[in-house]
Design an enzyme around this catalytic site. Structure first.
Site, PDB file in Angstrom:
ATOM      1  NE  ARG A   1       0.331  -1.357  10.360  1.00  0.00           N
ATOM      2  CZ  ARG A   1       0.377  -1.222   9.035  1.00  0.00           C
ATOM      3  NH1 ARG A   1       1.363  -1.770   8.359  1.00  0.00           N
ATOM      4  NH2 ARG A   1      -0.554  -0.544   8.410  1.00  0.00           N
TER       5      ARG A   1
ATOM      6  CD  GLU B   1      -0.315   1.372  -0.916  1.00  0.00           C
ATOM      7  OE1 GLU B   1       0.245   1.023   0.134  1.00  0.00           O
ATOM      8  OE2 GLU B   1      -0.291   0.709  -1.962  1.00  0.00           O
TER       9      GLU B   1
HETATM   10  O1  LIG Z   1       3.119   6.339   3.582  1.00  0.00           O
HETATM   11  P1  LIG Z   1       1.618   6.241   3.726  1.00  0.00           P
HETATM   12  O2  LIG Z   1       0.911   6.047   2.415  1.00  0.00           O
HETATM   13  O3  LIG Z   1       1.070   7.376   4.513  1.00  0.00           O
HETATM   14  O4  LIG Z   1       1.307   4.896   4.558  1.00  0.00           O
HETATM   15  C1  LIG Z   1       2.070   4.467   5.643  1.00  0.00           C
HETATM   16  C2  LIG Z   1       1.255   4.340   6.895  1.00  0.00           C
HETATM   17  O5  LIG Z   1       0.219   3.361   6.727  1.00  0.00           O
HETATM   18  C3  LIG Z   1       0.248   2.439   7.819  1.00  0.00           C
HETATM   19  O6  LIG Z   1      -0.531   2.868   8.895  1.00  0.00           O
HETATM   20  P2  LIG Z   1      -2.120   2.734   8.975  1.00  0.00           P
HETATM   21  O7  LIG Z   1      -2.724   4.092   8.764  1.00  0.00           O
HETATM   22  O8  LIG Z   1      -2.591   1.614   8.114  1.00  0.00           O
HETATM   23  O9  LIG Z   1      -2.363   2.450  10.524  1.00  0.00           O
HETATM   24  P3  LIG Z   1      -1.990   1.304  11.571  1.00  0.00           P
HETATM   25  O10 LIG Z   1      -0.552   1.556  11.969  1.00  0.00           O
HETATM   26  O11 LIG Z   1      -2.935   1.609  12.672  1.00  0.00           O
HETATM   27  O12 LIG Z   1      -2.174  -0.064  10.957  1.00  0.00           O
HETATM   28  C4  LIG Z   1       1.714   2.418   8.213  1.00  0.00           C
HETATM   29  O13 LIG Z   1       1.887   1.939   9.542  1.00  0.00           O
HETATM   30  C5  LIG Z   1       2.115   3.862   8.058  1.00  0.00           C
HETATM   31  O14 LIG Z   1       1.844   4.630   9.228  1.00  0.00           O
HETATM   32  N1  LIG Z   2       1.009  -1.636   1.250  1.00  0.00           N
HETATM   33  C1  LIG Z   2       0.954  -1.427   2.578  1.00  0.00           C
HETATM   34  N2  LIG Z   2       1.131  -2.451   3.436  1.00  0.00           N
HETATM   35  C2  LIG Z   2       1.088  -2.247   4.785  1.00  0.00           C
HETATM   36  N3  LIG Z   2       0.889  -1.048   5.332  1.00  0.00           N
HETATM   37  C3  LIG Z   2       0.704   0.008   4.503  1.00  0.00           C
HETATM   38  N4  LIG Z   2       0.492   1.316   4.741  1.00  0.00           N
HETATM   39  C4  LIG Z   2       0.365   1.946   3.557  1.00  0.00           C
HETATM   40  N5  LIG Z   2       0.507   1.089   2.530  1.00  0.00           N
HETATM   41  C5  LIG Z   2       0.732  -0.129   3.108  1.00  0.00           C
END
Ligand SMILES: O=P(O)(O)OC[C@H]1O[C@H](OP(=O)(O)OP(=O)(O)O)[C@H](O)[C@@H]1O
Ligand SMILES: Nc1ncnc2[nH]cnc12
Length: 176
Positions: free
Chosen positions: A59, A96
């Protein structure tokens, strides 16, 4: 100014029970909210002398590339493991709802570069912290980290500030 928070959908219990998932696809589908998000993410860094924007798979690629174009600099992809073809640096991290590994190309930046990190959301900060560490291993300066969404209850922004990286964000979900 648009209410960007109202453009983001919350989906309970995704991808695991107990997680309130902040779904940005509804904001992406709204052309005014999308354009305003990009402009407001870029605004604090217009005079920062940036040489590049880095964005986190997946994202963070959406907003990071748009912010790079807005600021007239190139884009560095910070990718999930196994996707980059050249020599890589890598870092494991927790987020998370899981664990993963990030990589960048070893020649993606160097000591002369001033880089802004962009992602859609910061929760625990595990992902952004790993990206900051990787970028620093190239020798570059990480001048800031910009997020559309902050989840302050999970402490990620404080973690990144403790790494001496200024943090900006546009929307906070706190206690909701
Ligand atoms: O602060 P944190 O607890 O580390 O979480 C934040 C991360 O989680 C999500 O990515 P995700 O790994 O879900 O991947 P995506 O972008 O492919 O959906 C979001 O886009 C951040 O990169
Ligand atoms: N609560 C949340 N919603 C969407 N993206 C996330 N990445 C980590 N935590 C998230």
């Amino acid at each position: 100014m648009r209410d960007l928070k109202a453009a983001i959908r919350t989906v309970p219990n995704f991808p695991k029970p107990g997680v309130q998932y902040r779904d940005i696809t509804t904001l992406l589908a709204d052309p005014e909210a999308l354009a305003e998000s990009v402009k407001r993410l870029a605004a604090p860094y217009r005079d920062a002398g940036l040489t590049a924007v880095a964005g986190i798979d997946a994202r963070g690629f959406i907003f990071g590339t748009a912010v790079a174009i807005e600021l007239g600099v190139g884009f560095i992809p910070v990718r999930k493991a196994g996707k980059l073809p050249f020599e890589t640096l890598e870092q494991d991290y927790a987020l998370e709802y899981g664990r993963d590994t990030l990589q960048i190309h070893a020649d993606a930046a160097d000591a002369g570069d001033k880089v802004l990190l962009v992602d859609d959301l910061i929760a625990t900060g595990g992902t952004a912290g790993a990206a900051v560490s990787l970028l620093r291993r190239t020798g570059c300066e990480v001048v800031g980290a910009a997020f559309l969404v902050d989840l302050p209850d999970l402490g990620g922004a404080d973690l990144i500030k403790a790494m001496d990286v200024p943090v900006t964000s546009l929307v906070a979900f706190e206690g909701d």
